[in-house]
Design a protein around this motif. Structure first.
Motif, PDB file in Angstrom:
ATOM      1  N   ALA A   1      -6.235  -6.499  10.055  1.00 44.58           N
ATOM      2  CA  ALA A   1      -6.316  -6.608   8.601  1.00 44.58           C
ATOM      3  C   ALA A   1      -7.558  -5.902   8.079  1.00 44.58           C
ATOM      4  N   LEU A   2      -8.676  -6.064   8.782  1.00 43.92           N
ATOM      5  CA  LEU A   2      -9.922  -5.417   8.364  1.00 43.92           C
ATOM      6  C   LEU A   2      -9.797  -3.896   8.473  1.00 43.92           C
ATOM      7  N   ALA A   3      -9.142  -3.418   9.528  1.00 40.89           N
ATOM      8  CA  ALA A   3      -8.979  -1.974   9.707  1.00 40.89           C
ATOM      9  C   ALA A   3      -8.111  -1.375   8.598  1.00 40.89           C
ATOM     10  N   ILE A   4      -7.041  -2.068   8.242  1.00 41.85           N
ATOM     11  CA  ILE A   4      -6.158  -1.555   7.178  1.00 41.85           C
ATOM     12  C   ILE A   4      -6.882  -1.590   5.834  1.00 41.85           C
ATOM     13  N   LEU A   5      -7.673  -2.638   5.605  1.00 44.45           N
ATOM     14  CA  LEU A   5      -8.455  -2.722   4.367  1.00 44.45           C
ATOM     15  C   LEU A   5      -9.413  -1.541   4.279  1.00 44.45           C
ATOM     16  N   LYS A   6     -10.105  -1.286   5.366  1.00 43.19           N
ATOM     17  CA  LYS A   6     -11.028  -0.147   5.411  1.00 43.19           C
ATOM     18  C   LYS A   6     -10.289   1.168   5.163  1.00 43.19           C
TER      19      LYS A   6
ATOM     20  N   LEU B   1       0.838  -1.203   0.000  1.00 45.18           N
ATOM     21  CA  LEU B   1       0.000   0.000   0.000  1.00 45.18           C
ATOM     22  C   LEU B   1       0.870   1.249   0.000  1.00 45.18           C
ATOM     23  N   ARG B   2       1.926   1.246   0.823  1.00 48.62           N
ATOM     24  CA  ARG B   2       2.820   2.410   0.850  1.00 48.62           C
ATOM     25  C   ARG B   2       3.562   2.559  -0.468  1.00 48.62           C
ATOM     26  N   SER B   3       3.796   1.442  -1.148  1.00 53.46           N
ATOM     27  CA  SER B   3       4.536   1.483  -2.419  1.00 53.46           C
ATOM     28  C   SER B   3       3.637   1.822  -3.601  1.00 53.46           C
ATOM     29  N   GLY B   4       2.368   2.096  -3.340  1.00 50.14           N
ATOM     30  CA  GLY B   4       1.471   2.513  -4.412  1.00 50.14           C
ATOM     31  C   GLY B   4       0.830   1.386  -5.179  1.00 50.14           C
ATOM     32  N   ASN B   5       0.658   0.220  -4.535  1.00 51.73           N
ATOM     33  CA  ASN B   5       0.024  -0.920  -5.199  1.00 51.73           C
ATOM     34  C   ASN B   5      -1.154  -1.395  -4.350  1.00 51.73           C
ATOM     35  N   PRO B   6      -2.262  -0.622  -4.328  1.00 54.09           N
ATOM     36  CA  PRO B   6      -3.381  -0.958  -3.444  1.00 54.09           C
ATOM     37  C   PRO B   6      -4.030  -2.292  -3.770  1.00 54.09           C
ATOM     38  N   ALA B   7      -4.096  -2.665  -5.042  1.00 51.28           N
ATOM     39  CA  ALA B   7      -4.748  -3.930  -5.404  1.00 51.28           C
ATOM     40  C   ALA B   7      -4.014  -5.115  -4.777  1.00 51.28           C
TER      41      ALA B   7
ATOM     42  N   SER C   1      -7.561   1.671   3.602  1.00 52.78           N
ATOM     43  CA  SER C   1      -7.027   1.790   2.243  1.00 52.78           C
ATOM     44  C   SER C   1      -8.052   2.432   1.311  1.00 52.78           C
ATOM     45  N   TYR C   2      -9.331   2.154   1.534  1.00 48.08           N
ATOM     46  CA  TYR C   2     -10.379   2.789   0.723  1.00 48.08           C
ATOM     47  C   TYR C   2     -10.631   4.225   1.176  1.00 48.08           C
ATOM     48  N   LEU C   3     -10.580   4.450   2.492  1.00 48.34           N
ATOM     49  CA  LEU C   3     -10.786   5.816   2.985  1.00 48.34           C
ATOM     50  C   LEU C   3      -9.689   6.734   2.477  1.00 48.34           C
ATOM     51  N   ALA C   4      -8.462   6.215   2.363  1.00 44.76           N
ATOM     52  CA  ALA C   4      -7.347   7.031   1.868  1.00 44.76           C
ATOM     53  C   ALA C   4      -7.588   7.495   0.444  1.00 44.76           C
ATOM     54  N   GLU C   5      -8.361   6.722  -0.313  1.00 41.80           N
ATOM     55  CA  GLU C   5      -8.702   7.101  -1.687  1.00 41.80           C
ATOM     56  C   GLU C   5     -10.031   7.841  -1.749  1.00 41.80           C
ATOM     57  N   LYS C   6     -10.553   8.205  -0.554  1.00 44.55           N
ATOM     58  CA  LYS C   6     -11.833   8.917  -0.421  1.00 44.55           C
ATOM     59  C   LYS C   6     -13.002   8.096  -0.963  1.00 44.55           C
ATOM     60  N   LYS C   7     -12.865   6.777  -0.892  1.00 48.20           N
ATOM     61  CA  LYS C   7     -13.946   5.873  -1.292  1.00 48.20           C
ATOM     62  C   LYS C   7     -14.667   5.384  -0.032  1.00 48.20           C
ATOM     63  N   ASN C   8     -15.284   6.345   0.669  1.00 43.45           N
ATOM     64  CA  ASN C   8     -15.903   6.041   1.956  1.00 43.45           C
ATOM     65  C   ASN C   8     -17.017   5.008   1.835  1.00 43.45           C
ATOM     66  N   ALA C   9     -17.850   5.166   0.818  1.00 40.51           N
ATOM     67  CA  ALA C   9     -18.967   4.242   0.647  1.00 40.51           C
ATOM     68  C   ALA C   9     -18.460   2.822   0.379  1.00 40.51           C
ATOM     69  N   VAL C  10     -17.383   2.709  -0.384  1.00 39.22           N
ATOM     70  CA  VAL C  10     -16.805   1.394  -0.677  1.00 39.22           C
ATOM     71  C   VAL C  10     -16.252   0.780   0.610  1.00 39.22           C
ATOM     72  N   ALA C  11     -15.600   1.610   1.435  1.00 42.22           N
ATOM     73  CA  ALA C  11     -15.045   1.119   2.708  1.00 42.22           C
ATOM     74  C   ALA C  11     -16.148   0.536   3.577  1.00 42.22           C
TER      75      ALA C  11
ATOM     76  N   GLY D   1      -1.972  -4.948  -2.218  1.00 44.04           N
ATOM     77  CA  GLY D   1      -2.058  -4.825  -0.769  1.00 44.04           C
ATOM     78  C   GLY D   1      -3.371  -5.388  -0.239  1.00 44.04           C
ATOM     79  N   ARG D   2      -4.469  -5.076  -0.921  1.00 45.69           N
ATOM     80  CA  ARG D   2      -5.771  -5.576  -0.475  1.00 45.69           C
ATOM     81  C   ARG D   2      -5.872  -7.089  -0.645  1.00 45.69           C
ATOM     82  N   ALA D   3      -5.248  -7.612  -1.673  1.00 43.33           N
ATOM     83  CA  ALA D   3      -5.256  -9.068  -1.859  1.00 43.33           C
ATOM     84  C   ALA D   3      -4.570  -9.756  -0.687  1.00 43.33           C
ATOM     85  N   ALA D   4      -3.465  -9.175  -0.218  1.00 42.03           N
ATOM     86  CA  ALA D   4      -2.751  -9.745   0.932  1.00 42.03           C
ATOM     87  C   ALA D   4      -3.616  -9.670   2.191  1.00 42.03           C
ATOM     88  N   LEU D   5      -4.336  -8.566   2.360  1.00 42.30           N
ATOM     89  CA  LEU D   5      -5.204  -8.410   3.529  1.00 42.30           C
ATOM     90  C   LEU D   5      -6.346  -9.419   3.498  1.00 42.30           C
TER      91      LEU D   5
END
Length: 475
Positions: free
Chosen positions: A227-232, A202-208, A234-244, A210-214
């Motif tokens: 793991a669930l908190a980091i997954l959540k 996730l820090r390296s810019g590969n969210p897909a 990761s979406y909030l960081a992209e401002k995808k609140n509804a997806v989170a 990162g989420r697969a690992a979670l």
């Protein structure tokens, strides 16, 4: 196998058969403690110490029970007796470390852990505990040193590698961290390593990736909320609140019997502005585990937000009557009773918190504030306020309580010193208190200026009228 009563009966039989067998007695005390039969454990140890006051095994277990019960002075007394008999007792120094931890004495906690390792360098759990404690920005290099100093036979242990990775994360050494993660995953695809892998990606810019690992980590251990908190997040960081929110809902639907997961969903829904859905999730957490106290406390928060003080008090009362020594529940119940203007009830709850956690700054401060309402108990109030200030020296609310007690005692110059710190919070009550202290030391000009600033925030507080009357008298 979960046949606890049978196990305890067998331990009791063995202990009665040979009262001099300390190992069996130790196992029986552990069994009693694990099943909540603390009174039986205390009785057994008291009998052993009556026969032999120098029984170090009994003293150590009694110290642990005292520590668990929040009786810090008694635990320290037991440990001092052991250390007088055996100054190099690693178990005694370890329990002493935990005592310092419970008191919030971080430096002493760290020193005692180091002492334990100097006495027995093979205690891997203690080494990991110390390394984890040091794995913060200012001491992360020391954390690496602690891990590197492990006996050679332990240096390739997976727990050492995992903690080393966490320390490298703190240091920001992404290249070495990547090597450590790959080395660990080659040996075991554990949730801990997968979480580290996800964070790196996730820090390296590969969210897909990162989420697969979670998601893999969650499949292995569905209860790992990290793991669930980091997954959540990761979406909030992209401002995808509804997806989170949707992702957590989907996951919670697969874990209806998990109280922690349902509570996690409720907390997210509450933060997302969906109180009714949040309440349903908290209620589901309680249904999954009636003893899950965090769900009770979240439901209390919702009742407080709705102004349902009696409902909140009743829920908290059930928590504290359940037998669980929950200091937070007592603290909240004290706050609720204070809001209901039941000061005697609030004071009783704060006292219970201080009995369990003698260094709890919020409980000490709240108790001091209530005691200060009685002119005959100002010295008692001052004692608690000073202790609270020692534990939280930068807290403006505590500074205000301490300053106001000095004011009530007629020590106005001392009051000003503390109230100036409190007033920086821009809390109008603190500002009114400071205004009155300035007037009392003869600085009416500054007193009036602070008073006017407080009026702009809230002119209707009782302290406003008191400060204005004092200013009129001074002029």
């Amino acid at each position: 196998e979960g046949r606890r009563d049978e196990a305890i009966r067998e331990f009791e039989r063995l202990a009665a058969q040979d009262p001099s067998d300390r190992a069996t007695r130790t196992r029986l005390v552990v069994a009693y403690s694990a099943t909540g039969r603390l009174a039986d454990a205390e009785k057994l140890l008291a009998a052993a110490l009556k026969k032999n006051s120098r029984d170090q095994d009994a003293l150590l277990q009694q110290a642990e029970l005292h520590l668990r019960a929040g009786k810090h002075a008694e635990a320290e007394q037991d440990l001092n007796r052991v250390l007088k008999l055996s100054p190099d007792s690693a178990p005694a120094h370890y329990i002493l470390a935990r005592l310092h931890q419970a008191r919030g004495e971080t430096l002493s906690y760290r020193q005692q852990l180091s002492k334990v390792l100097s006495l027995n360098p093979y205690l891997l759990p203690v080494r990991l505990e110390l390394a984890q404690l040091l794995a913060v920005p200012n001491t992360a290099n020391a954390s690496l040193n602690v891990l590197d100093e492990a006996p050679e036979s332990q240096r390739n242990e997976l727990p050492i590698l995992i903690q080393r990775n966490w320390t490298l994360w703190v240091l920001g050494d992404m290249a070495e961290l990547r090597k450590g993660i790959d080395q660990g995953l080659a040996r075991q695809r554990s949730p801990e390593l997968l979480i580290q892998d996800a964070m790196w990606k996730l820090r390296s810019g590969n969210p897909a990736a990162g989420r697969a690992a979670l998601e893999e980590a969650l499949r292995i251990d569905p209860s790992d909320l990290r793991a669930l908190a980091i997954l959540k997040d990761s979406y909030l960081a992209e401002k995808k609140n509804a997806v989170a929110v949707q992702k957590v809902k989907e996951y919670a639907a697969k874990q209806p019997k998990s109280a922690p997961v349902q509570h996690f969903l409720g907390t997210l829904l509450m933060a997302s502005g969906s109180p009714e859905q949040a309440k349903a999730a908290f209620t589901a957490a309680k249904a999954a585990d009636p003893q899950f106290v965090p769900a009770d406390l979240s439901l209390v928060q919702m009742a407080v937000l709705d102004g349902k003080w009696d409902e909140a008090a009743n829920m908290l009362q059930r928590v504290v009557e359940s037998g669980d020594r929950n200091a937070l529940a007592h603290l909240w119940l004290g706050n609720v009773e204070f809001m209901k203007k039941n000061r005697a009830g609030a004071l009783e709850q704060y006292r219970k918190v201080v009995e369990a956690e003698p260094d709890n700054p919020e409980a000490l401060n709240n108790m001091a504030y209530l005691l200060a309402q009685d002119p005959t108990r100002l010295d008692e109030a001052l004692k608690h306020a000073e202790r609270a200030r020692e534990r939280a020296p930068e807290n403006p609310e505590i500074a205000d309580t301490l300053g106001w007690i000095y004011y009530r005692k007629g020590l106005y110059s001392l009051a000003v010193q503390h109230l100036e710190l409190a007033a920086k919070s821009r809390n109008p009550v603190c500002q009114y208190h400071l205004a009155m202290a300035y007037i009392k030391v003869g600085d009416s000009k500054r007193g009036q200026a602070v008073l006017e600033a407080a009026r702009k925030v809230n002119p209707k507080l009782p302290e406003a009228a008191e400060a204005e009357a004092l200013l009129r008298q001074a002029n």
